[in-house]
Design a protein around this motif. Structure first.
Motif, PDB file in Angstrom:
ATOM      1  N   SER A   2       0.844  -1.189   0.000  1.00  0.00           N
ATOM      2  CA  SER A   2       0.000   0.000   0.000  1.00  0.00           C
ATOM      3  C   SER A   2       0.882   1.242   0.000  1.00  0.00           C
ATOM      4  CB  SER A   2      -0.945   0.005   1.206  1.00  0.00           C
ATOM      5  OG  SER A   2      -0.210   0.019   2.415  1.00  0.00           O
ATOM      6  N   TRP A   3       0.252   2.386  -0.285  1.00  0.00           N
ATOM      7  CA  TRP A   3       0.937   3.673  -0.312  1.00  0.00           C
ATOM      8  C   TRP A   3       0.369   4.576   0.770  1.00  0.00           C
ATOM      9  CZ3 TRP A   3       4.755   6.012  -3.441  1.00  0.00           C
ATOM     10  CH2 TRP A   3       5.379   5.126  -4.348  1.00  0.00           C
ATOM     11  N   LEU A  20      -4.883   7.223  -6.418  1.00  0.00           N
ATOM     12  CA  LEU A  20      -4.174   5.990  -6.095  1.00  0.00           C
ATOM     13  C   LEU A  20      -5.132   4.803  -6.061  1.00  0.00           C
ATOM     14  CD1 LEU A  20      -1.825   7.236  -3.234  1.00  0.00           C
ATOM     15  CD2 LEU A  20      -1.105   6.519  -5.508  1.00  0.00           C
ATOM     16  N   LEU A  25      -3.672   1.042  -6.047  1.00  0.00           N
ATOM     17  CA  LEU A  25      -2.462   1.170  -5.241  1.00  0.00           C
ATOM     18  C   LEU A  25      -2.737   1.220  -3.731  1.00  0.00           C
ATOM     19  CD1 LEU A  25      -0.414   3.634  -7.471  1.00  0.00           C
ATOM     20  CD2 LEU A  25      -0.088   1.175  -7.188  1.00  0.00           C
ATOM     21  N   PRO A  27      -4.381   3.095  -0.984  1.00  0.00           N
ATOM     22  CA  PRO A  27      -3.889   4.184  -0.151  1.00  0.00           C
ATOM     23  C   PRO A  27      -4.207   3.994   1.326  1.00  0.00           C
ATOM     24  CG  PRO A  27      -5.902   4.833  -1.260  1.00  0.00           C
ATOM     25  CD  PRO A  27      -5.530   3.491  -1.816  1.00  0.00           C
ATOM     26  N   VAL A  67       2.888  -0.786   4.231  1.00  0.00           N
ATOM     27  CA  VAL A  67       3.207   0.324   3.332  1.00  0.00           C
ATOM     28  C   VAL A  67       4.525   0.056   2.604  1.00  0.00           C
ATOM     29  CG1 VAL A  67       3.875   2.764   3.273  1.00  0.00           C
ATOM     30  CG2 VAL A  67       1.916   2.016   4.657  1.00  0.00           C
ATOM     31  N   GLY A  69       5.347   2.399  -0.127  1.00  0.00           N
ATOM     32  CA  GLY A  69       5.715   3.681  -0.711  1.00  0.00           C
ATOM     33  C   GLY A  69       4.939   4.798  -0.033  1.00  0.00           C
ATOM     34  N   ALA A 233       3.844   7.192  -8.555  1.00  0.00           N
ATOM     35  CA  ALA A 233       3.873   6.058  -7.630  1.00  0.00           C
ATOM     36  C   ALA A 233       3.909   4.735  -8.391  1.00  0.00           C
ATOM     37  CB  ALA A 233       2.656   6.109  -6.707  1.00  0.00           C
ATOM     38  N   ASP A 237       6.871   1.936  -8.303  1.00  0.00           N
ATOM     39  CA  ASP A 237       6.560   0.542  -7.986  1.00  0.00           C
ATOM     40  C   ASP A 237       7.138  -0.402  -9.038  1.00  0.00           C
ATOM     41  OD1 ASP A 237       5.331   0.460  -5.541  1.00  0.00           O
ATOM     42  OD2 ASP A 237       3.280   0.429  -6.308  1.00  0.00           O
TER      43      ASP A 237
END
Length: 320
Positions: A2-3, A20, A25, A27, A67, A69, A233, A237
């Protein structure tokens, strides 16, 4: 996987969260709600309330939510006020970024997208700003953003951190009807409030060397901005190498008079703006080039000026 989006309950951060999520992605939001709004966090998105100055909290959030990123949007963003509050600005934007980077290193997180600012350029000598334009910030806010970029650069050298910084001028509009700009210092909310109060908005100077005599500046739609944060992002990745910094600029800009005309059209409130004297230091035109971001980060101006104003107005009315 996850970001983490620091400042994800704010105006820009909440749009980044949605972008995201649209990219799959996953979030996670961290925000102390000093200027963010809890209702901006979508249902189902994990929300950690706290400050980026709290390293143990950051490390727990990174660990508990897997997490990998960070999109770092949190910060004190009021350039004018930063002159009166320099220590607070540096604490939030410089110390906070350093603490975040320490937490990331401790947890093995090696990628970050940094929300920087065109304030790093100050008042450039050229009308069109590129990433190579000399940096000469004129406020503690601009200085703190430039130092943030240096911190990422130096951490990249030291630890292999993969990073990019996104610089932009004036962010406006709304990508969702429930997300609005609540800043007490930004042009759009100030003009909207003046119109709602029955007051006449002001133009500071109409004798500049521009087609209609008013200053020309760069305005970009917040949803377009968010798309490029998500693109950055996604590329980090994928292991791609990005530029250290990108301008998210329109390439041509709009004048203050054009904005006022669009305000009247979008709101249905007819007005003739009051012309006040020039403000010291306001250049005729400052516009950023966005060629590199267009090449690498899916950056493009997808909204017209009227669409920017109309979306912001509809969100402002919905919030009333």
């Amino acid at each position: 996987m996850s970001w983490l989006v620091t400042g994800g309950a704010g105006y820009i951060g909440s749009h980044v969260v949605r972008a995201l999520a649209a990219e799959g992605l996953d979030p996670v939001v961290l925000d102390d709600l000093s200027s963010g709004i809890a209702s901006f966090v979508p249902e189902g998105v994990p929300f950690v309330r706290g400050t980026i100055l709290d390293q143990p909290l950051l490390e727990r959030a990174i660990d508990e939510h897997g997490v990998t990123g960070v999109v770092h949007v949190a910060g004190y963003k009021y350039a004018g006020v930063s002159v009166q509050r320099p220590l607070h600005t540096y604490e939030q934007n410089v110390t906070g970024t350093a603490v975040l980077l320490q937490a990331m290193a401790a947890q093995g997180v090696d990628r970050i997208v940094f929300s920087s600012s065109a304030a790093v350029y100050g008042t450039p000598d050229t009308e069109t700003v590129t990433e190579g334009t000399p940096k000469s910030p004129e406020s503690p806010y601009g200085e703190s953003k430039l130092i943030g970029e240096w911190l990422l650069r130096d951490q990249g050298v030291a630890t292999g951190l993969r990073h990019t910084s996104l610089r932009y001028f004036n962010v406006v509009g709304s990508g969702e009807p429930d997300l609005y700009d609540a800043s007490p210092h930004n042009l759009f909310p100030l003009v909207f409030q003046a119109l709602l109060d029955g007051k006449t908005p002001k133009i500071f100077g109409d004798d500049y060397a521009t087609p209609d005599g008013t200053c020309v500046r760069d305005y970009v739609h917040v949803a377009d901005l968010a798309v490029s944060h998500a693109a950055a992002a996604r590329r980090l990745d994928a292991g791609d190498t990005l530029e250290a910094a990108y301008n998210l600029g329109s390439g041509d800009g709009v004048s203050v008079k054009q904005i006022m005309d669009a305000m009247a059209q979008a709101t249905g409130i007819a007005f003739d703006p009051e012309v006040a004297p020039r403000r010291p230091g306001d250049p005729d035109r400052i516009v950023a080039e966005g060629v590199l971001a267009g090449r690498d980060l899916d950056w493009q101006m997808r909204h017209t000026l009227l669409e920017m104003v109309s979306s912001a107005w509809e969100a402002r009315k919905a919030a009333a």
